[in-house]
Design an enzyme around this catalytic site. Structure first.
Site, mmCIF file in Angstrom:
data_model
loop_
_atom_site.group_PDB
_atom_site.id
_atom_site.type_symbol
_atom_site.label_atom_id
_atom_site.label_comp_id
_atom_site.label_asym_id
_atom_site.label_seq_id
_atom_site.Cartn_x
_atom_site.Cartn_y
_atom_site.Cartn_z
ATOM 1 N N TYR A 198 12.629 -19.010 -86.941
ATOM 2 C CA TYR A 198 12.244 -18.062 -87.245
ATOM 3 C C TYR A 198 10.461 -17.593 -86.993
ATOM 4 O O TYR A 198 9.743 -16.255 -86.463
ATOM 5 C CB TYR A 198 12.696 -17.709 -88.390
ATOM 6 C CG TYR A 198 12.046 -15.569 -89.081
ATOM 7 C CD1 TYR A 198 13.300 -14.946 -88.318
ATOM 8 C CD2 TYR A 198 11.458 -14.852 -89.082
ATOM 9 C CE1 TYR A 198 13.222 -13.429 -88.888
ATOM 10 C CE2 TYR A 198 11.049 -14.234 -89.482
ATOM 11 C CZ TYR A 198 11.806 -13.104 -89.181
ATOM 12 O OH TYR A 198 12.136 -11.431 -89.142
ATOM 13 N N LYS A 202 9.047 -15.008 -84.186
ATOM 14 C CA LYS A 202 7.657 -13.890 -84.533
ATOM 15 C C LYS A 202 6.293 -13.913 -84.031
ATOM 16 O O LYS A 202 5.725 -13.523 -83.124
ATOM 17 C CB LYS A 202 8.053 -13.965 -85.712
ATOM 18 C CG LYS A 202 9.393 -13.312 -86.181
ATOM 19 C CD LYS A 202 9.604 -12.066 -85.870
ATOM 20 C CE LYS A 202 10.886 -12.555 -85.801
ATOM 21 N NZ LYS A 202 11.494 -10.159 -84.904
HETATM 22 N N1 NAD Z 1 13.580 -6.797 -93.359
HETATM 23 C C1 NAD Z 1 12.860 -7.388 -93.789
HETATM 24 O O1 NAD Z 1 12.864 -7.517 -94.275
HETATM 25 C C2 NAD Z 1 11.464 -7.815 -91.595
HETATM 26 C C3 NAD Z 1 10.571 -7.992 -92.308
HETATM 27 C C4 NAD Z 1 10.142 -8.149 -90.774
HETATM 28 C C5 NAD Z 1 10.640 -8.016 -89.891
HETATM 29 N N2 NAD Z 1 11.853 -7.489 -89.453
HETATM 30 C C6 NAD Z 1 12.499 -8.206 -88.104
HETATM 31 O O2 NAD Z 1 12.898 -6.672 -87.972
HETATM 32 C C7 NAD Z 1 14.365 -6.562 -87.093
HETATM 33 C C8 NAD Z 1 15.319 -5.626 -87.478
HETATM 34 O O3 NAD Z 1 15.700 -6.862 -88.902
HETATM 35 P P1 NAD Z 1 16.140 -6.295 -90.407
HETATM 36 O O4 NAD Z 1 15.613 -6.095 -91.324
HETATM 37 O O5 NAD Z 1 16.356 -4.760 -90.394
HETATM 38 O O6 NAD Z 1 17.758 -7.285 -90.348
HETATM 39 P P2 NAD Z 1 19.424 -6.235 -89.717
HETATM 40 O O7 NAD Z 1 19.794 -7.751 -89.467
HETATM 41 O O8 NAD Z 1 19.478 -5.319 -90.276
HETATM 42 O O9 NAD Z 1 18.816 -6.328 -88.155
HETATM 43 C C9 NAD Z 1 18.962 -7.183 -86.978
HETATM 44 C C10 NAD Z 1 19.463 -6.539 -85.977
HETATM 45 O O10 NAD Z 1 20.545 -6.941 -84.965
HETATM 46 C C11 NAD Z 1 21.432 -7.370 -84.978
HETATM 47 N N3 NAD Z 1 21.361 -8.476 -83.003
HETATM 48 C C12 NAD Z 1 21.134 -9.837 -83.393
HETATM 49 N N4 NAD Z 1 21.612 -10.448 -82.648
HETATM 50 C C13 NAD Z 1 21.700 -9.902 -81.688
HETATM 51 C C14 NAD Z 1 21.718 -9.153 -80.199
HETATM 52 N N5 NAD Z 1 21.605 -10.868 -79.405
HETATM 53 N N6 NAD Z 1 21.419 -9.103 -79.412
HETATM 54 C C15 NAD Z 1 21.230 -7.270 -80.026
HETATM 55 N N7 NAD Z 1 21.679 -7.129 -81.743
HETATM 56 C C16 NAD Z 1 21.845 -8.290 -81.701
HETATM 57 C C17 NAD Z 1 22.286 -7.300 -85.268
HETATM 58 O O11 NAD Z 1 23.621 -7.490 -85.171
HETATM 59 C C18 NAD Z 1 21.297 -6.679 -87.049
HETATM 60 O O12 NAD Z 1 22.316 -5.383 -86.519
HETATM 61 C C19 NAD Z 1 14.327 -7.839 -86.586
HETATM 62 O O13 NAD Z 1 13.372 -8.707 -85.588
HETATM 63 C C20 NAD Z 1 13.590 -8.573 -87.851
HETATM 64 O O14 NAD Z 1 13.160 -9.507 -87.813
HETATM 65 C C21 NAD Z 1 12.716 -7.501 -90.732
#
Ligand code: NAD
Length: 294
Positions: A198, A202
């Site tokens: 991961y 990133k």
């Molecule tokens: N939540 C946190 O603390 C956090 C922190 C830093 C970064 N992020 C990043 O934010 C973004 C959103 O994450 P989130 O926390 O909302 O999680 P989440 O799991 O709710 O959302 C991620 C979404 O991506 C979709 N996805 C996964 N693989 C896919 C594919 N091959 N094609 C299309 N869609 C796909 C999933 O179905 C899901 O709906 C991600 O990139 C995550 O790495 C999240």
């Protein structure tokens, strides 16, 4: 060389003009700078979590938003947001599109079709992402299939989305803003978590934004990344709901002393998507409660 953007009478220049010209009425311009009226956006990972929250803020600003994700049908939260957007009566619309971001041909085709149908594409938010096993794996044992999957979605998928959007923005000639969702884990390592895949994926996203920004600046297409800190979503719930004590550890790791809410990314998304940030490109914006500052 003079800036290529259209010169507007705003800010101090507007104030000076208003003083010399009684017919020029003082008017706040800042809210207009954030408007996305008549703009078209693509957001991936829009089924829920950060991607859906980001889709909704674009709608609140007036955009037509196409939200991509894996499931065949939209979530009930997504349909609530689509209904909300309709009732805003500001010209916005939220439409669900099934699409796997790792499929370059499919994503590029769907984005091309949307831009052709709308006659433009203004905003791209590549938020689809996966963490891999919430417990992680020691780096020397990281399984090949999971390593490749995490990098495929988080790095390749983000790139395929961004390149398709860049191509559509250039083709329709209306400039644009591409926002890649990275993570603070692209710049630091989460203490106590064996998430090498991961974190690596990133870091690549942050560098991807810088590289694309340098290539696309001449076409007025801006590319930036947002690096959130710990925010409660389905992704982090996979760990927090199983080990509730983890939430306190994460909260203690930033100066604000708490984890973030999904709505706390709305402001930065509004700013980066809109004309309020026209001189910002190639930047990584950390929204981490200050986690990175310690
Ligand atoms: N939540 C946190 O603390 C956090 C922190 C830093 C970064 N992020 C990043 O934010 C973004 C959103 O994450 P989130 O926390 O909302 O999680 P989440 O799991 O709710 O959302 C991620 C979404 O991506 C979709 N996805 C996964 N693989 C896919 C594919 N091959 N094609 C299309 N869609 C796909 C999933 O179905 C899901 O709906 C991600 O990139 C995550 O790495 C999240």
């Amino acid at each position: 060389m003079a800036p290529k953007t259209e010169k507007k009478l705003i800010g101090v220049e507007a104030a000076c003009k208003a003083r010399c010209d009684p017919t020029f009425l003082p008017k706040a311009h800042i809210f207009k700078e954030f408007s996305l009226k008549d703009r078209v956006a693509v957001v991936t990972g829009a089924y829920g979590g950060l991607g859906l929250e980001m889709s909704l803020v674009l709608c609140e600003l007036g955009a037509k938003v196409y939200g991509f994700d894996l499931p065949a049908e939209e979530s009930s939260d997504f349909s609530a947001c689509a209904e909300f957007a309709k009732r805003l009566d500001n010209g916005s619309k939220l439409t669900y599109v099934q699409g796997d971001v790792t499929n370059q041909t499919l994503i590029s085709q769907k984005i091309k079709e949307i831009a052709a149908q709308e006659g433009r594409l203004d905003v791209c938010i590549a938020a689809a992402g996966v963490l891999g096993a919430a417990d992680g794996h020691p780096c020397e044992e990281y399984p090949e299939a999971e390593w490749k999957h995490v990098l495929n979605v988080n790095t390749n998928g983000v790139f395929f989305t961004a390149q398709a959007c860049a191509s559509a923005m250039k083709e329709h000639g209306n400039a644009g803003s591409i926002i890649l969702i990275a993570s603070m884990s692209g710049s630091l390592t989460n203490r106590g978590h064996a998430w090498t895949a991961y974190n690596t994926s990133k870091s690549a996203v942050i560098q991807m934004a810088r590289s694309m920004a340098c290539e696309l600046g001449a076409d007025a297409v801006r590319v930036n990344s947002i690096s959130p800190g710990h925010i409660y979503t389905k992704m982090t719930a996979a760990l927090l709901d199983v080990k509730p004590e983890q939430a306190a550890k994460w909260a203690d790791a930033n100066p604000l002393g708490r984890i973030g809410h999904v709505h706390e990314v709305r402001g930065v998304v509004a700013w980066l998507s809109s004309d309020a940030s026209t001189f910002c490109t190639g930047s990584d914006i950390l929204v981490s409660g200050g986690h990175h500052a310690w």
